[in-house]
Design an enzyme around this catalytic site. Structure first.
Site, short mmCIF file in Angstrom:
data_model
loop_
_atom_site.label_atom_id
_atom_site.label_comp_id
_atom_site.label_asym_id
_atom_site.label_seq_id
_atom_site.Cartn_x
_atom_site.Cartn_y
_atom_site.Cartn_z
N SER A 162 0.81 -1.09 0.17
CA SER A 162 0.07 -0.02 -0.01
C SER A 162 0.70 1.23 0.06
O SER A 162 0.49 2.38 -0.54
CB SER A 162 -0.74 0.13 1.35
OG SER A 162 -0.20 -0.07 2.49
N ASP A 402 -1.89 6.12 12.52
CA ASP A 402 -0.97 5.43 11.51
C ASP A 402 0.15 5.95 11.35
O ASP A 402 -0.04 7.05 10.62
CB ASP A 402 -1.92 5.08 10.17
CG ASP A 402 -1.25 4.45 9.06
OD1 ASP A 402 -0.02 4.26 9.32
OD2 ASP A 402 -1.81 4.16 8.12
N HIS A 405 1.83 4.89 6.66
CA HIS A 405 1.31 5.58 5.44
C HIS A 405 1.45 7.09 5.44
O HIS A 405 1.63 7.74 6.50
CB HIS A 405 -0.25 5.17 5.21
CG HIS A 405 -0.34 3.88 5.00
ND1 HIS A 405 -0.60 2.74 5.99
CD2 HIS A 405 0.11 2.91 4.08
CE1 HIS A 405 -0.87 1.48 5.69
NE2 HIS A 405 -0.45 1.63 4.39
#
Length: 431
Positions: A162, A402, A405
């Site tokens: 990702s 997070d 990312h």
């Protein structure tokens, strides 16, 4: 006698009737040439009109696209190219709220909710306005039209997890604004996403392969890092989608690092064993290298490998005595810094694997420059399991932030600026 004949000839040319006959003969001799010229010009016009109507390859390459305006090939000038002694990976982040960001979330409809931090409620936007400045040299300013000309009639594919998908989306956002509506499209064909640019016969693509080699996590949406089993010597199911792609950009790291041991097969597909991650990673890169040497055509294909994207999970690493993470960070780290989330042994494995390859693979070492950017992660302004965090989850950043990312616009744009610089460097102008 001879002089008399010469005078007779000369006198005949001086007669008006003789002169008229001579002129008539010359005109008659020129008439076929003129007729042929008219026929050739007419035929050429018909061919050009036909090519224009059918949007031929020639005209797409050299001119007369939509609206009848000539489109000249873009020239890459010497000042566009980074010099051989320019290390673009060493430098500092410079505040630049005049020319950055390259785009805004609202202007790029291709971003997924995981990356649109400001739209998702992040109160500050400072993370958008930092420009990576190498020491002693400059990165060329990304020119979307020039990049599209480099990509004309080509496919560029980002392969990985990702994080690599974020770089793929960044690349789309960097170029899409100069493409007319109706001439661009995004297709989802799991495990791929394909952004097509019609006028340039080009595509920007993404392929989900978190370990590069095959694994039980290869389904584009139905996967979890908590259940990992990697087939260290199997890659062909992925590789068949990579064959013939003009520019391949690989990345694989964070899925390996979830735990120090990983289940994997090697040799026998039915014998699952526990491997140390570094051992498994090395075997996987050997399988990948063998595939490259058997399938890549160095004269027509380019291969890049992105080094690891760092995490900022523990604030005590940059702020001794604290016990938080990347939440609420608004500025880059100043000065030397290397977080424990970036594994130096893995870095050495990558360097060693590329050193013995029989084809050229360019390592884009974005780890150090990204290490400074503790401020640019999605934090509590992203998604978890496909959904934005709830109000209660956002109130608990220690458990839900997070710090892996990245927000977009943001750090992956700098990665693509560096990739663009290398593509410019290797681009050959038409003579």
């Amino acid at each position: 006698m001879f002089v008399t004949k010469v005078r007779t000839v000369l006198n005949s040319f001086n007669h008006p009737l003789s002169m008229q006959l001579l002129i008539d003969r010359r005109i008659q001799s020129l008439f076929p040439i003129a007729l042929y010229s008219i026929l050739i010009l007419g035929a050429a016009r018909l061919v050009l009109d036909s090519l224009k109507i059918n949007q031929s390859y020639v005209l797409r390459l050299y001119g007369m696209p939509q609206g009848g305006k000539t489109r000249l090939p873009v020239a890459v000038l010497p000042e566009d190219r980074i010099e051989d002694n320019c290390n673009v990976f060493e430098g500092t982040w410079v505040w630049d709220n005049v020319s950055y960001p390259h785009y805004e979330e609202e202007s790029c409809p291709y971003l997924v909710k995981q990356t649109t931090c400001h739209k998702n409620g992040r109160p500050d936007s400072f993370y958008k306005n930092w420009r990576w400045q190498p020491n002693g040299c400059n990165l060329p300013r990304l020119d979307a039209l020039k990049l599209l000309h480099i990509l004309r009639d080509k496919r560029i594919m980002f392969i990985g997890d990702s994080l690599q998908r974020g770089q793929f989306e960044s690349m789309i956002c960097l170029v899409q604004s100069v493409i007319p509506e109706g001439k661009k499209s995004l297709q989802r064909i799991p495990p791929m996403k394909i952004f097509k640019i019609e006028e340039f016969n080009a595509s920007i693509e993404y392929y989900w392969a978190p370990f590069i080699v095959e694994s039980i996590s290869d389904h584009a949406t139905n996967h979890t890092v908590h259940k990992r089993m990697v087939r260290l010597d199997s890659i062909n199911n992925h590789g068949k989608h990579w064959k013939g792609v003009d520019i391949l950009v690989f990345e694989s790291y964070v899925w390996w690092m979830h735990k120090p041991l990983i289940n994997a097969t090697y040799g026998s597909p039915h014998l699952v064993k526990e491997y140390e991650v570094t051992t498994a990673y090395k075997l996987a890169l050997e399988t990948w290298a063998n595939w490259l040497e058997s399938n890549i055509k160095p004269l027509t294909q380019k291969v890049f490998f992105m080094s690891m994207s760092p995490t900022h999970l523990w604030s005590w690493e940059w702020k001794p005595g604290s016990n938080e993470n990347c939440f609420n960070e608004s500025y880059p780290i100043q000065g030397p810094y290397w977080g424990t989330g970036s594994n130096l042994e893995i870095m050495k494995i990558i360097h060693d694997a590329l050193k013995v390859l029989k084809i050229d693979v360019t390592l884009l070492n974005i780890t150090q420059l990204s290490e400074y950017r503790k401020d640019a992660h999605t934090s509590v302004y992203g998604e978890r399991k496909g959904k934005l965090l709830t109000k209660e989850q956002r109130a608990n950043p220690k458990d839900f932030a997070d710090c892996i990312h990245w927000c977009l616009p943001g750090v992956p744009d700098a990665w693509n600026e560096i990739l663009y610089a290398y593509l410019l460097k290797g681009y050959q102008n038409f003579s």
